[in-house]
Design a protein around this motif. Structure first.
Motif, short mmCIF file in Angstrom:
data_model
loop_
_atom_site.label_atom_id
_atom_site.label_comp_id
_atom_site.label_asym_id
_atom_site.label_seq_id
_atom_site.Cartn_x
_atom_site.Cartn_y
_atom_site.Cartn_z
N ARG A 78 62.88 56.75 28.23
CA ARG A 78 63.12 56.38 29.63
C ARG A 78 62.25 55.18 30.00
O ARG A 78 61.06 55.15 29.69
N ASP A 79 62.83 54.22 30.69
CA ASP A 79 62.06 53.08 31.17
C ASP A 79 61.03 53.54 32.18
O ASP A 79 61.31 54.37 33.06
N HIS A 101 51.10 63.84 35.56
CA HIS A 101 51.52 65.21 35.27
C HIS A 101 52.90 65.42 35.90
O HIS A 101 53.06 65.29 37.12
N GLY A 102 53.88 65.73 35.07
CA GLY A 102 55.27 65.73 35.52
C GLY A 102 55.61 66.77 36.56
O GLY A 102 56.61 66.63 37.27
N ASN A 139 54.98 60.03 33.91
CA ASN A 139 55.42 61.03 32.95
C ASN A 139 56.86 61.43 33.25
O ASN A 139 57.15 62.52 33.74
N ALA A 140 57.78 60.54 32.96
CA ALA A 140 59.19 60.75 33.32
C ALA A 140 59.82 61.89 32.54
O ALA A 140 60.65 62.63 33.08
N ASP A 141 59.45 62.07 31.29
CA ASP A 141 60.02 63.15 30.49
C ASP A 141 59.58 64.51 31.01
O ASP A 141 60.38 65.44 31.13
N TYR A 165 52.93 68.24 30.97
CA TYR A 165 52.76 67.48 29.73
C TYR A 165 53.93 66.53 29.47
O TYR A 165 55.01 66.70 30.03
N ASN A 166 53.69 65.55 28.60
CA ASN A 166 54.78 64.68 28.20
C ASN A 166 55.66 65.39 27.17
O ASN A 166 55.44 66.57 26.86
N ALA A 167 56.63 64.73 26.62
CA ALA A 167 57.61 65.38 25.75
C ALA A 167 56.99 65.99 24.51
O ALA A 167 57.52 66.95 23.94
N LEU A 168 55.83 65.46 24.11
CA LEU A 168 55.16 65.96 22.91
C LEU A 168 54.12 67.02 23.22
O LEU A 168 53.38 67.46 22.32
N GLY A 169 54.04 67.42 24.48
CA GLY A 169 53.07 68.43 24.87
C GLY A 169 51.67 67.90 25.08
O GLY A 169 50.69 68.66 25.04
#
Length: 347
Positions: A78-79, A101-102, A139-141, A165-169
């Motif tokens: 994501r941009d 923090h998403g 943190n878009a994901d 967290y981001n996509a990778l935790g």
């Protein structure tokens, strides 16, 4: 068409002026409803990533002073966007950062409203004296729940879950030394190193149980606490906090405490202050948009007040930097501001 429930919660709350918002103290953010298994928590009323991008692009077409820049991509591609108001590169510059923090989204909702506000006549002349950078939804994901781990134990209903967290935790706000994650790397390489930033406010959300002087807080603030920060950067950070405290705590509905934060430089508040000499402030709003713990999530009846608190914060700091009144702010309140404490559990 934006979600009607969020629009309703904001009704009457987004008119900014030099005077405090005229709202009953009984409606203060700190008195808003906890979740407790009873309150509504629905993420469908919040902007999705795509809706946020659409909102930003529409504002760009309406505002001649606004520029939109892609600073990088998230783990999932994501941009990541930067909103810029730079009329004079010699002016002091402030960076507002939201959603490291998403699951802490109401500050992003407030920043989107503030961007709209910057395009109105109420800000006439203000942006002539200050440069403004806004990174919404870093943190878009995590904000979209598009991650490589399970969120089945999260509380909110709606179209998606939101996670810290981001996509990778990875917690992005523990990555400001090594800068391994693409989101953190984009922030440092293409914002902080690319622009001459003087101030930064890192906007977050905390749990719902903290209090100061026996009353629940609507948020908490803290300057850099690493011993490696320079005295001048620390002073200006405390002055930035003074602007925020005086603006919010005087309203009758806002009630701020001092955040009990650590000194690790992996945290943006500390690491960015030391590495770049930027004066930083952490602002933790009360209550999160989603979480696996009931004590972290606030009922959405408080959304309008939390969003308004964000707008109030951004508006006050921009004005104080623009007219240079921040340079004369009294920081002595920090000596007596109580560190927030967890509210005692009721038997």
């Amino acid at each position: 068409m934006k979600k009607t429930m969020l629009a309703f919660s904001l009704a009457g709350a987004l008119v900014l002026s030099a005077s405090p918002f005229a709202l009953p103290i009984a409606e203060a953010v700190g008195n808003g409803p906890n979740y407790g298994g009873n309150e509504t928590i629905n993420t469908s009323i919040l902007h999705t990533y795509d809706e946020m991008v659409d909102n930003l692009k529409k504002q760009q077409t309406k505002q001649k002073d606004m520029e939109l820049e892609v600073i990088g991509q998230s783990v999932k591609g994501r941009d990541l966007y930067l909103v810029k108001y730079i009329k004079n590169p010699e002016n002091p510059t402030i960076l507002f950062l939201t959603q490291q923090h998403g699951n802490e989204q109401l500050t992003t909702e407030g920043s989107l409203e503030f961007i709209k506000h910057l395009g109105t006549g109420k800000m006439k002349g203000v942006i002539d004296g200050v440069n403004i950078l806004i990174v919404p939804m870093l943190n878009a994901d995590g904000a979209m729940g598009d991650v490589d781990f399970s969120l089945d134990d999260y509380i909110a209903s709606g179209s998606r879950h939101l996670t810290r967290y981001n996509a990778l935790g990875v917690d992005l706000n523990r990555d400001h030394v090594n800068k391994i994650q693409p989101e953190t790397k984009a922030l440092h390489d293409n914002v902080i190193r690319a622009y001459n930033v003087d101030y930064m406010i890192d906007l977050h959300h905390q749990g719902t149980k903290s209090e100061r002087d026996g009353e629940l807080v609507s948020g908490s603030i803290l300057y850099p606490t690493t011993p490696n920060v320079s005295p001048d950067v620390l002073l200006k950070s405390k002055q930035l906090g003074a602007v925020v405290f005086d603006s919010v705590d005087s309203t009758g509905w806002g009630h701020l405490g001092k955040y009990n934060g650590g000194s690790a430089e992996t945290i943006s508040r500390n690491g960015i202050a030391v590495e770049y000499g930027i004066s930083t402030l952490l602002f933790e709003m009360r209550g999160m948009s989603d979480h696996s713990s009931e004590s972290a999530v606030l009922g959405q009846k408080s959304n309008g007040y939390l969003i308004k608190q964000t707008i109030k914060t951004l508006d006050a700091t921009v004005r104080a930097i623009a007219d240079r009144s921040i340079d004369n702010k009294d920081i002595s309140f920090w000596d007596t501001l109580a560190t927030q404490q967890s509210q005692p559990s009721k038997e």
